[in-house]
Design a protein around this motif. Structure first.
Motif, short mmCIF file in Angstrom:
data_model
loop_
_atom_site.label_atom_id
_atom_site.label_comp_id
_atom_site.label_asym_id
_atom_site.label_seq_id
_atom_site.Cartn_x
_atom_site.Cartn_y
_atom_site.Cartn_z
N TYR A 163 -31.22 14.86 13.28
CA TYR A 163 -30.95 15.94 12.33
C TYR A 163 -31.21 17.32 12.91
O TYR A 163 -30.82 18.32 12.30
CB TYR A 163 -31.79 15.76 11.06
CG TYR A 163 -31.33 14.65 10.16
CD1 TYR A 163 -30.28 13.81 10.50
CD2 TYR A 163 -31.96 14.43 8.94
CE1 TYR A 163 -29.87 12.79 9.67
CE2 TYR A 163 -31.55 13.40 8.09
CZ TYR A 163 -30.52 12.58 8.47
OH TYR A 163 -30.11 11.56 7.64
N LEU A 320 -44.10 16.62 -1.46
CA LEU A 320 -42.71 16.85 -1.08
C LEU A 320 -42.22 18.28 -1.36
O LEU A 320 -41.53 18.85 -0.52
CB LEU A 320 -41.83 15.81 -1.79
CG LEU A 320 -40.35 15.72 -1.38
CD1 LEU A 320 -39.85 14.30 -1.62
CD2 LEU A 320 -39.48 16.69 -2.16
N PRO A 324 -41.31 19.08 2.67
CA PRO A 324 -40.31 18.01 2.59
C PRO A 324 -40.03 17.31 3.91
O PRO A 324 -39.28 16.34 3.94
CB PRO A 324 -39.05 18.76 2.12
CG PRO A 324 -39.21 20.13 2.69
CD PRO A 324 -40.69 20.43 2.64
N ARG A 325 -40.62 17.78 4.99
CA ARG A 325 -40.25 17.26 6.32
C ARG A 325 -40.55 15.77 6.51
O ARG A 325 -39.76 15.07 7.15
CB ARG A 325 -40.91 18.09 7.42
CG ARG A 325 -40.42 19.53 7.46
CD ARG A 325 -40.97 20.30 8.65
NE ARG A 325 -40.41 19.82 9.90
CZ ARG A 325 -41.07 19.09 10.79
NH1 ARG A 325 -42.33 18.75 10.57
NH2 ARG A 325 -40.49 18.68 11.89
N ALA A 327 -40.35 13.38 4.34
CA ALA A 327 -39.28 12.64 3.65
C ALA A 327 -37.93 12.89 4.30
O ALA A 327 -37.08 12.00 4.36
CB ALA A 327 -39.24 13.05 2.18
N LEU A 328 -37.72 14.11 4.81
CA LEU A 328 -36.42 14.48 5.35
C LEU A 328 -36.21 13.97 6.77
O LEU A 328 -35.14 13.45 7.11
CB LEU A 328 -36.29 16.01 5.32
CG LEU A 328 -34.94 16.62 5.68
CD1 LEU A 328 -33.86 16.12 4.73
CD2 LEU A 328 -35.03 18.14 5.64
N TYR A 329 -37.23 14.13 7.62
CA TYR A 329 -37.10 13.80 9.05
C TYR A 329 -38.01 12.66 9.49
O TYR A 329 -38.07 12.35 10.68
CB TYR A 329 -37.50 15.00 9.92
CG TYR A 329 -36.76 16.28 9.71
CD1 TYR A 329 -37.45 17.48 9.67
CD2 TYR A 329 -35.37 16.31 9.57
CE1 TYR A 329 -36.79 18.68 9.49
CE2 TYR A 329 -34.71 17.51 9.38
CZ TYR A 329 -35.42 18.69 9.35
OH TYR A 329 -34.77 19.88 9.16
N ASN A 330 -38.80 12.10 8.58
CA ASN A 330 -39.87 11.19 8.96
C ASN A 330 -40.86 11.90 9.88
O ASN A 330 -41.41 11.31 10.82
CB ASN A 330 -39.32 9.92 9.64
CG ASN A 330 -40.35 8.82 9.72
OD1 ASN A 330 -41.23 8.71 8.88
ND2 ASN A 330 -40.25 7.98 10.75
N ASP A 360 -42.47 10.21 -1.28
CA ASP A 360 -43.36 11.38 -1.18
C ASP A 360 -44.69 10.95 -0.57
O ASP A 360 -45.73 10.87 -1.24
CB ASP A 360 -43.56 12.01 -2.55
CG ASP A 360 -44.35 13.31 -2.48
OD1 ASP A 360 -44.52 13.84 -1.36
OD2 ASP A 360 -44.81 13.79 -3.53
N TYR A 385 -41.48 25.63 8.81
CA TYR A 385 -40.59 24.83 7.97
C TYR A 385 -41.29 24.13 6.81
O TYR A 385 -40.83 23.12 6.32
CB TYR A 385 -39.82 23.81 8.83
CG TYR A 385 -38.99 24.48 9.88
CD1 TYR A 385 -37.84 25.19 9.54
CD2 TYR A 385 -39.37 24.45 11.22
CE1 TYR A 385 -37.09 25.84 10.50
CE2 TYR A 385 -38.62 25.11 12.20
CZ TYR A 385 -37.49 25.79 11.83
OH TYR A 385 -36.75 26.44 12.78
N MET A 389 -39.12 25.86 3.50
CA MET A 389 -38.31 24.79 2.91
C MET A 389 -38.85 24.35 1.55
O MET A 389 -38.33 23.41 0.95
CB MET A 389 -38.26 23.58 3.85
CG MET A 389 -37.61 23.86 5.19
SD MET A 389 -37.64 22.45 6.32
CE MET A 389 -36.35 21.43 5.62
#
Length: 433
Positions: A163, A320, A324-325, A327-330, A360, A385, A389
């Motif tokens: 990503y 989250l 959010p990273r 959850a978003l990117y592991n 989350d 981030y 974010m």
């Protein structure tokens, strides 16, 4: 990580007791160290800007941007990389010198480009041909000549999460390097009284730890520079090599900045010499590398749930929406129990956020002391981030941001209130009572 306070055994950050910060400002709480940011900026100056002639550096503000951050970056002598009208507006309101800004983005709107030209953004990084057409129209309307770089996709893939890879051929970013496309775009600028093409920009990806992708991409760009000089008599004045230098989150082994910049400079000098080109001005754009390790997030532990023979969950008062990273990117993070910094880490616990999402989870299997309700958790390396974010998912107000420096703490961003969540809402007349 800073040493514990000898008197009360609490985690210290920026010379401040994090337990006292949480009591004073509440949790969740973003905390930024001015000193750590300045240390990274100093490294940029000493190992790049002062070491090599004709070099520039711009902070990639998408990692973390406030008006206060603009002031810090200005005081450190760096430029600013912005990617939206909102980031441009923030820089303008902070009084940042706009000639030192660079405007990125793969889908800049007409309004954003108009704002950039109006406020004298130093370089607009043109990402596609439609943008070039809009920019010519705007520059003509405002009676200005705009300096631009073309963002190109060198066809080089960085070794990172899928990503956050950006330099591969199949990318939403940049102008493809097919000769008929890039030559046509360059010709347009050479013939335009409103656009001045200064050179090119590439970005390979984020959180990179090897320099070979940078040197490979640099070689591709030298070949492009040579081709355009031979075929169009176009001279490249600037080459922006982006950022993406990796930092430590858990067990990564980050490289010093010079590992990347020395390789880039050696490659560009050797490659240009071989083909008879002058070395252009070289620009780098670190963002995460400057601010990532300079930030932590403080959370209060609430529910502690033990599932025998499975795991123990410790839930915090954020998650989250403020980060959010995972959850978003592991993405992986490390943390310490700030009020028990001296205690033995004899428990494995999973740190869960408070949102109604099974995903989350901030940290799986953290080695920690015995955790109890009311403990304070400090998650490390959250400067990049996280704030930028953050969202209001589940109607959670976004945290405050505090700047710490040599034992002093000041608010950079106030904590949102429930009232703030409703501040832009309006009840339709048909639903009024």
């Amino acid at each position: 990580m800073e040493k514990q306070n000898e008197n009360n055994k609490h985690f210290m950050f920026g010379g401040c007791n994090t337990v006292e910060l949480a009591e004073r400002y509440g949790t969740p709480l973003y905390v930024l160290s001015k000193e750590k940011i300045q240390e990274r900026c100093k490294e940029i100056r000493e190992t790049f800007l002062q070491k090599y002639e004709n070099t520039k550096a711009a902070y990639a503000s998408k990692a973390f941007l406030t008006m206060a951050m603009c002031r810090i970056i200005e005081s450190e002598g760096l430029g600013l990389d912005v990617v939206s009208g909102g980031e441009i507006y923030t820089a303008v309101q902070a009084g940042f010198p706009m000639e030192k800004t660079m405007f990125h983005g793969n889908n800049k709107s007409f309004e954003e480009l108009y704002l950039a030209v109006e406020h004298g953004v130093g370089r607009i990084i043109v990402d596609n041909l439609l943008e070039l057409e809009m920019l010519q129209q705007i520059a003509k309307e405002q009676g200005k000549k705009v300096d631009v770089l073309f963002r190109v996709t060198p066809g080089v893939e960085g070794k990172t999460h899928a990503y956050i890879v950006t330099g591969q051929k199949d990318s939403k970013f940049g102008i493809p390097l097919q000769p008929e496309i890039i030559e046509s775009a360059v010709k347009q600028t050479m013939e335009s009284p409103y656009i001045k093409l200064k050179g090119f920009h590439f970005h390979i990806g984020s959180q990179l730890f090897e320099n070979d992708s940078y040197t490979d991409a640099t070689q591709v760009l030298v070949n492009l520079m040579k081709h355009l000089k031979d075929h169009l008599e176009f001279i490249t004045e600037e080459l922006n090599t982006g950022g993406g230098f990796g930092i430590k989150y858990v067990d990564e082994a980050p490289r010093p900045l010079g590992y990347f910049t020395d390789a880039i400079m050696e490659t560009i000098k050797d490659a240009c010499e071989k083909v008879g080109l002058e070395v252009p001005t070289i620009i780098i754009e670190p963002g995460r590398w400057i601010v990532g390790e300079a930030g932590i997030t403080l959370y209060r532990i609430g529910t502690v749930k033990e599932i025998p023979d499975v795991r123990t969950y410790a839930s915090v008062d954020g998650g989250l929406p403020d980060n959010p990273r995972p959850a978003l990117y592991n993405a992986k993070y490390d943390a310490v129990v700030a009020n028990k910094i001296d205690e033995e880490k004899d428990q494995i616990v999973t740190i869960a956020g408070k949102c109604c999402e099974s995903g989350d989870i901030l940290i799986w299997d953290l080695q920690a002391p015995q955790i109890q309700t009311g403990d304070l958790l400090a998650v490390l390396s959250t400067g990049a981030y996280n704030f930028s974010m953050a969202s209001n998912y589940n109607r959670l107000p976004r945290p405050a941001v505090v700047l710490v420096d040599q034992g002093k703490a000041e608010i950079m961003v106030q904590r949102e209130t429930y009232g703030d969540l409703l501040s832009r809402e309006q009840m339709p007349n048909s639903l009024r009572r």
